[in-house]
Each structure stands twice: as structure tokens, then as C-alpha cells.
Write a protein that holds these residues in place. Structure first.
Motif, PDB file in Angstrom:
ATOM      1  N   ARG A 108       0.851  -1.194   0.000  1.00  0.00           N
ATOM      2  CA  ARG A 108       0.000   0.000   0.000  1.00  0.00           C
ATOM      3  C   ARG A 108       0.886   1.243   0.000  1.00  0.00           C
ATOM      4  O   ARG A 108       2.106   1.155   0.141  1.00  0.00           O
ATOM      5  N   THR A 109       0.276   2.395  -0.116  1.00  0.00           N
ATOM      6  CA  THR A 109       1.034   3.645  -0.085  1.00  0.00           C
ATOM      7  C   THR A 109       1.629   3.865   1.302  1.00  0.00           C
ATOM      8  O   THR A 109       1.186   3.255   2.287  1.00  0.00           O
ATOM      9  N   GLU A 110       2.607   4.762   1.375  1.00  0.00           N
ATOM     10  CA  GLU A 110       3.215   5.081   2.671  1.00  0.00           C
ATOM     11  C   GLU A 110       2.162   5.596   3.651  1.00  0.00           C
ATOM     12  O   GLU A 110       2.186   5.257   4.837  1.00  0.00           O
ATOM     13  N   CYS A 140      -2.155  -5.923   0.542  1.00  0.00           N
ATOM     14  CA  CYS A 140      -2.518  -4.532   0.266  1.00  0.00           C
ATOM     15  C   CYS A 140      -3.812  -4.230   1.028  1.00  0.00           C
ATOM     16  O   CYS A 140      -4.118  -4.889   2.008  1.00  0.00           O
ATOM     17  N   LYS A 141      -4.562  -3.286   0.566  1.00  0.00           N
ATOM     18  CA  LYS A 141      -5.800  -2.885   1.250  1.00  0.00           C
ATOM     19  C   LYS A 141      -6.913  -3.926   1.093  1.00  0.00           C
ATOM     20  O   LYS A 141      -7.554  -4.307   2.059  1.00  0.00           O
ATOM     21  N   THR A 142      -7.152  -4.372  -0.149  1.00  0.00           N
ATOM     22  CA  THR A 142      -8.267  -5.296  -0.392  1.00  0.00           C
ATOM     23  C   THR A 142      -7.875  -6.565  -1.147  1.00  0.00           C
ATOM     24  O   THR A 142      -8.703  -7.457  -1.288  1.00  0.00           O
ATOM     25  N   GLY A 143      -6.670  -6.658  -1.635  1.00  0.00           N
ATOM     26  CA  GLY A 143      -6.205  -7.880  -2.283  1.00  0.00           C
ATOM     27  C   GLY A 143      -5.660  -7.722  -3.685  1.00  0.00           C
ATOM     28  O   GLY A 143      -4.729  -8.421  -4.068  1.00  0.00           O
ATOM     29  N   GLY A 144      -6.219  -6.837  -4.484  1.00  0.00           N
ATOM     30  CA  GLY A 144      -5.816  -6.708  -5.889  1.00  0.00           C
ATOM     31  C   GLY A 144      -4.365  -6.320  -6.082  1.00  0.00           C
ATOM     32  O   GLY A 144      -3.618  -6.987  -6.817  1.00  0.00           O
ATOM     33  N   ARG A 145      -3.942  -5.235  -5.455  1.00  0.00           N
ATOM     34  CA  ARG A 145      -2.541  -4.794  -5.593  1.00  0.00           C
ATOM     35  C   ARG A 145      -1.582  -5.851  -5.065  1.00  0.00           C
ATOM     36  O   ARG A 145      -0.479  -6.018  -5.587  1.00  0.00           O
ATOM     37  N   GLY A 146      -2.002  -6.565  -4.025  1.00  0.00           N
ATOM     38  CA  GLY A 146      -1.152  -7.615  -3.464  1.00  0.00           C
ATOM     39  C   GLY A 146      -0.871  -8.712  -4.477  1.00  0.00           C
ATOM     40  O   GLY A 146       0.261  -9.163  -4.625  1.00  0.00           O
ATOM     41  N   PHE A 147      -1.906  -9.162  -5.178  1.00  0.00           N
ATOM     42  CA  PHE A 147      -1.706 -10.197  -6.190  1.00  0.00           C
ATOM     43  C   PHE A 147      -0.885  -9.674  -7.362  1.00  0.00           C
ATOM     44  O   PHE A 147      -0.013 -10.383  -7.876  1.00  0.00           O
ATOM     45  N   LEU A 148      -1.132  -8.437  -7.778  1.00  0.00           N
ATOM     46  CA  LEU A 148      -0.339  -7.865  -8.871  1.00  0.00           C
ATOM     47  C   LEU A 148       1.130  -7.760  -8.464  1.00  0.00           C
ATOM     48  O   LEU A 148       2.028  -8.085  -9.247  1.00  0.00           O
ATOM     49  N   ALA A 149       1.392  -7.313  -7.243  1.00  0.00           N
ATOM     50  CA  ALA A 149       2.764  -7.194  -6.758  1.00  0.00           C
ATOM     51  C   ALA A 149       3.420  -8.568  -6.640  1.00  0.00           C
ATOM     52  O   ALA A 149       4.600  -8.729  -6.972  1.00  0.00           O
ATOM     53  N   ALA A 150       2.671  -9.557  -6.179  1.00  0.00           N
ATOM     54  CA  ALA A 150       3.220 -10.907  -6.056  1.00  0.00           C
ATOM     55  C   ALA A 150       3.626 -11.447  -7.424  1.00  0.00           C
ATOM     56  O   ALA A 150       4.676 -12.098  -7.551  1.00  0.00           O
ATOM     57  N   CYS A 151       2.835 -11.180  -8.448  1.00  0.00           N
ATOM     58  CA  CYS A 151       3.189 -11.591  -9.814  1.00  0.00           C
ATOM     59  C   CYS A 151       4.482 -10.914 -10.254  1.00  0.00           C
ATOM     60  O   CYS A 151       5.356 -11.549 -10.843  1.00  0.00           O
ATOM     61  N   THR A 152       4.585  -9.636  -9.974  1.00  0.00           N
ATOM     62  CA  THR A 152       5.796  -8.893 -10.331  1.00  0.00           C
ATOM     63  C   THR A 152       7.010  -9.495  -9.629  1.00  0.00           C
ATOM     64  O   THR A 152       8.066  -9.686 -10.248  1.00  0.00           O
ATOM     65  N   VAL A 157       6.721  -1.414   0.813  1.00  0.00           N
ATOM     66  CA  VAL A 157       7.238  -1.055  -0.506  1.00  0.00           C
ATOM     67  C   VAL A 157       6.007  -0.838  -1.379  1.00  0.00           C
ATOM     68  O   VAL A 157       5.396  -1.803  -1.848  1.00  0.00           O
ATOM     69  N   PRO A 158       5.596   0.424  -1.573  1.00  0.00           N
ATOM     70  CA  PRO A 158       4.406   0.681  -2.382  1.00  0.00           C
ATOM     71  C   PRO A 158       4.514   0.046  -3.769  1.00  0.00           C
ATOM     72  O   PRO A 158       5.604   0.022  -4.360  1.00  0.00           O
ATOM     73  N   ARG A 159       3.418  -0.456  -4.246  1.00  0.00           N
ATOM     74  CA  ARG A 159       3.413  -1.155  -5.528  1.00  0.00           C
ATOM     75  C   ARG A 159       4.006  -0.307  -6.644  1.00  0.00           C
ATOM     76  O   ARG A 159       4.717  -0.809  -7.504  1.00  0.00           O
ATOM     77  N   GLY A 160       3.759   0.989  -6.613  1.00  0.00           N
ATOM     78  CA  GLY A 160       4.287   1.870  -7.656  1.00  0.00           C
ATOM     79  C   GLY A 160       5.802   1.993  -7.650  1.00  0.00           C
ATOM     80  O   GLY A 160       6.395   2.439  -8.627  1.00  0.00           O
ATOM     81  N   LYS A 161       6.441   1.591  -6.561  1.00  0.00           N
ATOM     82  CA  LYS A 161       7.899   1.663  -6.446  1.00  0.00           C
ATOM     83  C   LYS A 161       8.549   0.279  -6.402  1.00  0.00           C
ATOM     84  O   LYS A 161       9.761   0.163  -6.293  1.00  0.00           O
ATOM     85  N   LEU A 162       7.742  -0.749  -6.461  1.00  0.00           N
ATOM     86  CA  LEU A 162       8.197  -2.114  -6.206  1.00  0.00           C
ATOM     87  C   LEU A 162       9.437  -2.501  -7.012  1.00  0.00           C
ATOM     88  O   LEU A 162      10.443  -2.929  -6.457  1.00  0.00           O
ATOM     89  N   GLU A 163       9.372  -2.367  -8.311  1.00  0.00           N
ATOM     90  CA  GLU A 163      10.461  -2.807  -9.172  1.00  0.00           C
ATOM     91  C   GLU A 163      11.752  -2.035  -8.908  1.00  0.00           C
ATOM     92  O   GLU A 163      12.845  -2.532  -9.154  1.00  0.00           O
ATOM     93  N   PHE A 187       0.123   2.730   4.990  1.00  0.00           N
ATOM     94  CA  PHE A 187       0.964   1.957   5.899  1.00  0.00           C
ATOM     95  C   PHE A 187       1.036   2.614   7.269  1.00  0.00           C
ATOM     96  O   PHE A 187       0.941   1.937   8.297  1.00  0.00           O
ATOM     97  N   LYS A 188       1.201   3.930   7.302  1.00  0.00           N
ATOM     98  CA  LYS A 188       1.300   4.659   8.572  1.00  0.00           C
ATOM     99  C   LYS A 188       0.019   4.576   9.390  1.00  0.00           C
ATOM    100  O   LYS A 188       0.047   4.694  10.610  1.00  0.00           O
ATOM    101  N   MET A 189      -1.111   4.351   8.727  1.00  0.00           N
ATOM    102  CA  MET A 189      -2.390   4.260   9.435  1.00  0.00           C
ATOM    103  C   MET A 189      -2.569   2.909  10.128  1.00  0.00           C
ATOM    104  O   MET A 189      -3.512   2.722  10.885  1.00  0.00           O
ATOM    105  N   GLY A 190      -1.680   1.971   9.875  1.00  0.00           N
ATOM    106  CA  GLY A 190      -1.738   0.653  10.493  1.00  0.00           C
ATOM    107  C   GLY A 190      -1.251  -0.403   9.525  1.00  0.00           C
ATOM    108  O   GLY A 190      -1.452  -0.284   8.317  1.00  0.00           O
ATOM    109  N   HIS A 191      -0.588  -1.436  10.059  1.00  0.00           N
ATOM    110  CA  HIS A 191      -0.056  -2.507   9.216  1.00  0.00           C
ATOM    111  C   HIS A 191       0.182  -3.760  10.053  1.00  0.00           C
ATOM    112  O   HIS A 191       0.115  -3.726  11.280  1.00  0.00           O
TER     113      HIS A 191
END
Length: 145
Positions: A66-68, A106-118, A82-88, A71-75
Motif C-alpha cells: 500500500r502507499t506510505e 494490500c488494502k483489499t487484495g488486488g494490488r497484493g496479487f499484482l505485486a506478487a506476480c511482479t 514497498v508501495p506497488r508503484g515503487k516495487l520494481e 501503511f502509517k495508518m496501520g499494518h
């Protein structure tokens, strides 16, 4: 003639309603939804209970994409952000071990799966994605910092 005209109007209206309903039923998922679905086929999915067990076992890196600000709001305790937009650009510096055991979320699952693929594409071998997101993790009363 008037009856035929009324019948044609009713038929046209009925066909329009039917076509509208059919279009709604056959609506294609968005490109993002299709991409997430493909990633779900490629990446192991971990349930909330399994993730909680991994957290307790130790030896697993929880990667929050998720974004910084999010993340600061709880994790998840001990998670690395490592935000998805900066992952690589950043992940190889923060996680140099390509064999690390990683649970991505991530927040709901989508970005997490995309990041895992990356990550898999980058050569990481021990990657799993949390099936749900952080919101559901926190709502279920799991550990949060």
C-alpha cells in the motif's frame, strides 16, 4: 393501423429492455480485474488464518504494497512497506534474498496479487499473496501496529 403501431412500440421497448439486460449480464471485467485474475492463477494465495500462523512462526516477511500513508495508518506487525508503484525500483534493495518467504498484502487484495506476480517475474520464489486485504485482516481482530 394504430394497433400495429402500438404493438411495434411495445415490441421495440421489450427488445431494448432485453438487450440492456443481456449486455449487463455479459459485461466484460475491467482490464485490471482480468490482470488480477491471471495473477491469482500464478501466485499461491494464503488465507487469513494461514497468514496469522506464518506471522507467529517467524521467518516470513510481510510485504505491504500500500502507499506510505496507508501503511502509517496501520499494518501487520513487522511488515516492510514497498508501495506497488515503487516495487520494481526498491524491492531488491530491501529484500535482496530471492528465496525469502514473503506474504504480500494490500488494502483489499488486488494490488497484493499484482505485486506478487511482479515479484515472481523478478525471480522471487517464495511469494504468496494474502487472499484478503489489510482491511479484512484488521476487522477480524488480527495483530496490527
Amino acid at each position: 393501423m394504430k394497433k400495429i403501431l402500438i404493438a411495434l412500440m411495445v415490441l421495440t421497448f421489450s427488445l431494448a429492455l432485453g438487450a440492456s439486460a443481456l449486455a449487463a449480464e455479459t459485461k466484460q471485467p475491467s482490464f485490471a480485474d482480468q490482470l488480477v485474475a491471471k495473477c491469482k492463477e500464478r501466485v499461491a494465495s494464503v488465507s487469513m488464518d494461514e497468514a496469522k500462523k506464518r506471522l507467529g512462526e517467524g521467518g516470513w516477511l510481510f510485504l505491504d504494497v500500500r502507499t506510505e500513508q496507508e501503511f502509517k495508518m496501520g499494518h501487520v506487525p513487522g511488515a516492510v512497506n514497498v508501495p506497488r508503484g515503487k516495487l520494481e525500483f526498491v524491492v531488491e534493495k530491501q529484500v535482496p534474498d530471492k528465496n525469502a518467504k514473503i506474504v504480500v498484502y494490500c488494502k483489499t487484495g488486488g494490488r497484493g496479487f499484482l505485486a506478487a506476480c511482479t515479484l515472481k517475474d523478478m525471480g522471487y520464489t517464495g511469494v504468496e499473496a494474502l487472499h484478503v486485504g489489510f482491511d479484512d485482516w484488521a476487522k477480524a481482530g488480527n495483530p496490527v501496529e
